[in-house]
Write an enzyme that holds these catalytic residues in place. Structure first.
Site, PDB file in Angstrom:
ATOM      1  N   ASP A  95     -72.511 -23.106  71.224  1.00 28.93           N
ATOM      2  CA  ASP A  95     -74.115 -23.813  71.712  1.00 28.93           C
ATOM      3  C   ASP A  95     -73.953 -25.271  70.642  1.00 28.93           C
ATOM      4  O   ASP A  95     -73.667 -25.138  69.320  1.00 28.93           O
ATOM      5  CB  ASP A  95     -75.336 -22.632  70.695  1.00 28.93           C
ATOM      6  CG  ASP A  95     -76.643 -22.521  70.730  1.00 28.93           C
ATOM      7  OD1 ASP A  95     -76.506 -23.700  71.927  1.00 28.93           O
ATOM      8  OD2 ASP A  95     -76.802 -22.153  70.706  1.00 28.93           O
ATOM      9  N   GLY A 127     -86.617 -20.712  67.023  1.00 29.87           N
ATOM     10  CA  GLY A 127     -87.208 -19.925  66.320  1.00 29.87           C
ATOM     11  C   GLY A 127     -87.769 -19.085  66.835  1.00 29.87           C
ATOM     12  O   GLY A 127     -88.133 -19.102  68.063  1.00 29.87           O
TER      13      GLY A 127
HETATM   14  P1  13P Z   1     -85.112 -18.892  70.818  1.00 28.12           P
HETATM   15  O1  13P Z   1     -84.780 -19.995  69.278  1.00 28.12           O
HETATM   16  O2  13P Z   1     -85.464 -18.832  71.282  1.00 28.12           O
HETATM   17  O3  13P Z   1     -83.642 -18.090  70.502  1.00 28.12           O
HETATM   18  O4  13P Z   1     -83.378 -20.317  70.955  1.00 28.12           O
HETATM   19  C1  13P Z   1     -82.503 -19.881  70.783  1.00 28.12           C
HETATM   20  C2  13P Z   1     -81.298 -20.844  71.374  1.00 28.12           C
HETATM   21  O5  13P Z   1     -81.789 -22.369  71.979  1.00 28.12           O
HETATM   22  C3  13P Z   1     -80.239 -21.808  70.858  1.00 28.12           C
HETATM   23  O6  13P Z   1     -79.463 -22.820  71.519  1.00 28.12           O
HETATM   24  O1  G3H Z   2     -80.774 -22.792  68.542  1.00 29.88           O
HETATM   25  C1  G3H Z   2     -80.181 -22.820  67.652  1.00 29.88           C
HETATM   26  C2  G3H Z   2     -79.773 -21.150  67.657  1.00 29.88           C
HETATM   27  O2  G3H Z   2     -80.866 -19.821  67.428  1.00 29.88           O
HETATM   28  C3  G3H Z   2     -78.545 -20.911  66.319  1.00 29.88           C
HETATM   29  O3  G3H Z   2     -79.271 -21.362  65.276  1.00 29.88           O
HETATM   30  O4  G3H Z   2     -77.402 -22.500  63.856  1.00 29.88           O
HETATM   31  O5  G3H Z   2     -79.118 -20.391  62.714  1.00 29.88           O
HETATM   32  O6  G3H Z   2     -77.009 -20.261  63.971  1.00 29.88           O
HETATM   33  P1  G3H Z   2     -78.400 -21.104  63.768  1.00 29.88           P
HETATM   34 ZN    ZN Z   3     -80.592 -23.805  71.607  1.00 33.75          ZN
END
Ligand code: 13P
Ligand code: G3H
Ligand code: ZN
Length: 307
Positions: free
Chosen positions: A81, A181
């Site tokens: 991600d 978030g």
């Molecule tokens: P949320 O913060 O809405 O759960 O989004 C997560 C996200 O986009 C991870 O890539």
């Molecule tokens: O898009 C962000 C995700 O919620 C991951 O968050 O970078 O704190 O693991 P993080």
């Molecule tokens: Zn994201």
């Protein structure tokens, strides 16, 4: 079994549903998500952020996900991600763990985003790994004071056509007003559906919606009751997510809702069992709540019984 993002999302795109992509940081969250997929007979996308890798390690999380995927007949995509760091994305491709990576060049100048995304696509496709790319800045729609400002940040449909053609990416993350978030909106949740429709009509590719947590009221209530200060947290409504899926979103990213469920489970258990010190007992209710939340998402996205 492990599958590529491209395989899973092509089916979703053809049959007009979305697959949930859930962020994991440890064994318990992974178990909870896989359990939900089994109960719903749903394909699932398990994703790790750079933060998750710093916290738990790529080998550690990769090994756990591979073991879990081996034990199920359901399609499991293992996805990196928000790979903002080019070298990290290359490392993930070479690691042999991931069946999909996101190169997130959204903060780069447009031409540089195209150049680096294309390089990642070439590397990844040689290994049968899918690539999600991002165009536009994922930021709250309420932050834009003018149409001009909104247009400057959200995904430009015209640009999206060129971006997809030039990069050869397999899925496109777009900015239509969601944000990351737990604090997404001050008033009712809002998405730029017209923009989504224009993008989908022109690129036809699987579309990804980041920042899609809903901050479920029942989970938020438990968190607050047991001491978590999140009164102003507000997510995307289920109705808006369903509409986005109908208009062509095929991958929905959820992290905050899992964090909330984890928090609710741990806080409630500790408050009610102040003498308990066994981490397995402390974490079990958190796992159960995450499974519950993930099952609700799968039902809502239409991917239940599509595994
Ligand atoms: P949320 O913060 O809405 O759960 O989004 C997560 C996200 O986009 C991870 O890539
Ligand atoms: O898009 C962000 C995700 O919620 C991951 O968050 O970078 O704190 O693991 P993080
Ligand atoms: Zn994201």
């Amino acid at each position: 079994m492990l599958q590529t993002l491209s395989y899973v999302l092509k089916k979703a795109n053809k049959n007009n549903y979305a697959v949930g992509a859930f962020n994991i940081n440890n064994l318990e969250i992974l178990q909870a998500v896989i359990n939900a997929a089994e109960l719903e007979q749903s394909p699932v996308i398990i994703q790790t952020s750079e933060g998750a890798l710093n916290y738990a390690g790529m080998d550690e999380l990769g090994t756990l996900v591979h073991l879990a995927a081996k034990k199920t007949k359901l399609p499991v995509v293992f996805h990196l991600d928000h790979g903002k760091n080019y070298d990290l994305v290359v490392k993930a491709i070479k690691s042999g763990y991931y069946t999909s990576v996101m190169f997130d060049g959204s903060s780069l100048p447009y031409k540089e985003n195209i150049r680096l995304t294309k390089k990642i696509v070439n590397l990844a496709h040689k290994k049968n790994i899918s690539v999600e790319a991002e165009l536009g800045a994922i930021a709250g729609i309420e932050d834009f004071v003018s149409v001009k400002e909104k247009d400057a940040h959200l995904t430009n449909p015209e640009q999206a056509i060129e971006f997809v053609e030039k990069t050869g990416c397999d899925a496109l993350a777009i900015a239509i007003g969601t944000s990351h978030g737990a604090y997404k909106y001050k008033s009712a949740s809002k998405l730029d559906f017209k923009r989504l429709q224009q993008i989908k009509e022109s690129v036809k590719l699987p579309i990804v919606l980041h920042g899609a947590s809903g901050i479920p009221a029942n989970i938020k209530k438990i968190c607050i009751k047991y001491g978590c200060d999140i009164k102003k947290a507000k997510g995307v409504s289920d109705a808006n997510i369903k509409k986005a899926v109908k208009l062509g979103v095929n991958k929905i990213n959820i992290d905050s809702d899992l964090r909330l469920a984890f928090d609710a489970g741990v806080r409630k258990f500790l408050k009610e069992n102040p003498s308990e010190i066994d981490p397995r007992k402390i974490l079990n209710p958190a796992k159960e709540l995450i499974t519950k939340v993930v099952r609700q998402k799968m039902q809502m996205l239409g991917c239940s019984n599509k595994g």
